[in-house]
Design a protein around this motif. Sequence first.
Motif, PDB file in Angstrom:
ATOM      1  N   GLN A   1       2.662   4.648   6.085  1.00 53.89           N
ATOM      2  CA  GLN A   1       4.087   4.301   6.820  1.00 53.89           C
ATOM      3  C   GLN A   1       4.017   4.242   8.324  1.00 53.89           C
ATOM      4  OE1 GLN A   1       5.918   8.399   5.120  1.00 53.89           O
ATOM      5  NE2 GLN A   1       7.573   7.272   4.656  1.00 53.89           N
TER       6      GLN A   1
ATOM      7  N   TYR B   1       0.078   8.565   2.175  1.00 52.62           N
ATOM      8  CA  TYR B   1       1.281   7.824   2.256  1.00 52.62           C
ATOM      9  C   TYR B   1       1.743   7.918   3.638  1.00 52.62           C
ATOM     10  CZ  TYR B   1       6.175   6.765   1.380  1.00 52.62           C
ATOM     11  OH  TYR B   1       7.381   6.228   1.518  1.00 52.62           O
ATOM     12  N   ARG B   2       1.604   8.892   4.389  1.00 51.79           N
ATOM     13  CA  ARG B   2       2.469   9.094   5.668  1.00 51.79           C
ATOM     14  C   ARG B   2       1.395   7.969   6.651  1.00 51.79           C
ATOM     15  NH1 ARG B   2      -0.035  10.891  10.082  1.00 51.79           N
ATOM     16  NH2 ARG B   2      -1.717  11.883   9.095  1.00 51.79           N
TER      17      ARG B   2
ATOM     18  N   LEU C   1       0.672   4.198  -2.693  1.00 56.24           N
ATOM     19  CA  LEU C   1       0.309   5.586  -2.432  1.00 56.24           C
ATOM     20  C   LEU C   1       1.499   6.418  -2.790  1.00 56.24           C
ATOM     21  CD1 LEU C   1      -1.332   5.157   0.912  1.00 56.24           C
ATOM     22  CD2 LEU C   1      -2.447   5.775  -1.246  1.00 56.24           C
ATOM     23  N   ASP C   2       2.859   5.849  -2.897  1.00 55.46           N
ATOM     24  CA  ASP C   2       4.057   6.619  -2.979  1.00 55.46           C
ATOM     25  C   ASP C   2       3.962   7.132  -4.689  1.00 55.46           C
ATOM     26  OD1 ASP C   2       6.482   7.834  -3.198  1.00 55.46           O
ATOM     27  OD2 ASP C   2       7.466   6.061  -3.279  1.00 55.46           O
TER      28      ASP C   2
ATOM     29  N   GLN D   1       0.636  -1.289  -0.013  1.00 53.45           N
ATOM     30  CA  GLN D   1       0.097  -0.188  -0.104  1.00 53.45           C
ATOM     31  C   GLN D   1       0.866   1.335   0.079  1.00 53.45           C
ATOM     32  OE1 GLN D   1      -2.306   0.631   3.757  1.00 53.45           O
ATOM     33  NE2 GLN D   1      -3.849   1.544   2.422  1.00 53.45           N
ATOM     34  N   MET D   2       1.883   1.390   0.930  1.00 44.41           N
ATOM     35  CA  MET D   2       2.828   2.350   0.674  1.00 44.41           C
ATOM     36  C   MET D   2       3.440   2.665  -0.580  1.00 44.41           C
ATOM     37  SD  MET D   2       5.218   1.841   4.214  1.00 44.41           S
ATOM     38  CE  MET D   2       6.501   2.792   3.341  1.00 44.41           C
ATOM     39  N   ASN D   3       3.749   1.569  -1.241  1.00 39.77           N
ATOM     40  CA  ASN D   3       4.480   1.770  -2.780  1.00 39.77           C
ATOM     41  C   ASN D   3       3.403   2.432  -3.725  1.00 39.77           C
ATOM     42  OD1 ASN D   3       6.992   0.840  -2.218  1.00 39.77           O
ATOM     43  ND2 ASN D   3       6.660  -1.351  -2.970  1.00 39.77           N
TER      44      ASN D   3
ATOM     45  N   LEU E   1       0.301  12.551   0.084  1.00 46.71           N
ATOM     46  CA  LEU E   1       1.241  12.600   1.024  1.00 46.71           C
ATOM     47  C   LEU E   1       0.766  12.082   2.325  1.00 46.71           C
ATOM     48  CD1 LEU E   1       3.414  15.588   0.028  1.00 46.71           C
ATOM     49  CD2 LEU E   1       4.133  13.215  -0.490  1.00 46.71           C
TER      50      LEU E   1
END
Length: 629
Positions: A266, A262-263, A224-225, A220-222, A259
């Motif tokens: 993270q 993404y945060r 959203l990044d 999911q991080m990837n 962002l």
Amino acid sequence: MFEDGCPVRRASLSASELPPASTGPRSDWATLKRLLPYFWHYRWRVALALLCLVAAKLANLGVPLLLKELVDSLGVTPGDARALLVLPAGLLVAYAALRLSGALFTELRELVFAKATHGAARQIALEVFQHLHALSLRFHLERQTGGMTRDIERGTRALQSLVSFSLYTILPTAIELGLALLLLGRQFDLGFVWITLAALAVYVVYTISVTEWRTQFRRQMNELDAQAHTRAVDALLNYETVKYFNNEAFEAARYDQGLDAYRRAQLKSQTSLSLLNVGQQAIIATSLLAMLWRATTGVIEGRFSLGDLVMINALLIQLYIPLNFLGVLYREIKQSLTDLDRMFTLMAREREIADAPGAPDVALSGPTVRFEGVAFAYDPARPILHDVSFEIPAGQTVAVVGASGAGKSTLARLLYRFYDVSPDNGGRITVDGQDIRQVTQDSLRRSIGIVPQDTVLFNDTIAYNIAYGRPGATRAEVEAAARAAHIHDFIVAQPKGYDTVVGERGLKLSGGEKQRVAIARTLLKNPPILIFDEATSALDSANERAIQTELRSASVGKTTLVIAHRLSTVVDAYEILVMEAGRVVERGSHPQLLALGERYARMWQLQNAGSAPAGHIAQENDTHGHQMA
């Protein structure tokens, strides 16, 4: 957008050899299997690196053994000459030599394998680059540049990370663990082996289970990044549009949304990582306590010497320090495999337009271009062309005129084979009698030059952009093409002349200047077939008349297709086609069409009467229309 192409070298694994695109992520083993051919070329280096690896681990394993001997040797009678000279001095030198040997073999292993790692990364990056250029225009119209470049960047980096973690950490740890267990079992008792194996089993099961659970957060991080990066790149590429509509705050808020998402991903990832680390430390601490308690008890009971206790402690330290990072390593390896899979999926994207097996190069003697009953649709629900037939005789110029959306620019895309005419729809396009679907795309495109309606330049010098029409052209040839395109005087007036950088997509130049660079580039290429798609739409009247003269000179003896809205630019054409809703509704020379008194005559009257502003050029909407559809 059209750019003049140039041939590229085939990579070792051609696109036709790639597996079909999968509908979902590959398994880790499938990704590794896909990676192995790239290292097979360096198999001898891999074997040598593995030998260095085993040598380094043997040297490391010898350190605790020497440490035991060193400690036990201190038990000699005080005053004995061996106490200072023979035993401790020799063992200390051997201890230092083993330490140095371990480091030496480790560095030698990395040095030997570096060429394989970087070579494989280079090969994969090259193949991805070539494959992306081989994909159809449809793919590139639908792509998200920011996310795609991020996938390629992460995939290339993932290869080096995967090799580093597996060959330099996981494999050495596994070899050292096996040797250490063998040593503990032979020199002491199997209790130490069972404690170590039990702890290792619990540790591995716990690590893999938690890491698999938290992989969803990493994925999911990837995503959203990549999404946030795509928004940022898109906004920066369209900088002028953002400024025109005062949408800086809107774009910033949109980027901040990405962002923030993404945060939050993270934070979830970090929380799960902390849980993983605490559990791993608990397992390691319990194992160490059990091992040291057993060793200490053995010393007290007289079964083990003090050197044995030191050796066991040193072995455990050597084993558990790298094992302590197994969770991180497993996570990074899983992430590297995920990143590689995304890149390999991109490489496995099937080519919509592919050369027929054994296709020959196009053979030209004229050439004559024919469209025979061509029907085409970007989307089956919205046909663009209907039974279009016409011929461009060798050395002649045929012009196509009509309203926006009539399908004029689609003719150029089909001739370039950016799309293929579907056999189901019928019809074909031939060059000197050869169906362009049966010849190589490379040879076909080498024989065609185009001045596109929308000119986009590389962020490089003016000289580079003109020479792109024929890489390897001399500066004199570049300047001659610039003179023919009436841009030489403008270039030499710049402080850096032909070395002036045009900026991203050529934004430092005006529309007319970019168009003249595109004309110079095509004149330099000098192909037998020319396409002018509103080639002078961005020019003022004086420059347009001058360049039209040059274009007519350049077209002499060449087969030329002119797409135009301004009828005054095509009055000398051998034949003029009037298109409407994807059909040719009128055809003939300029005088013949005027004599008909139909659509062409009305368009001519409107433009000459000034009803259509002289500088107004309607923009072709074929591309945008099929995207919206």
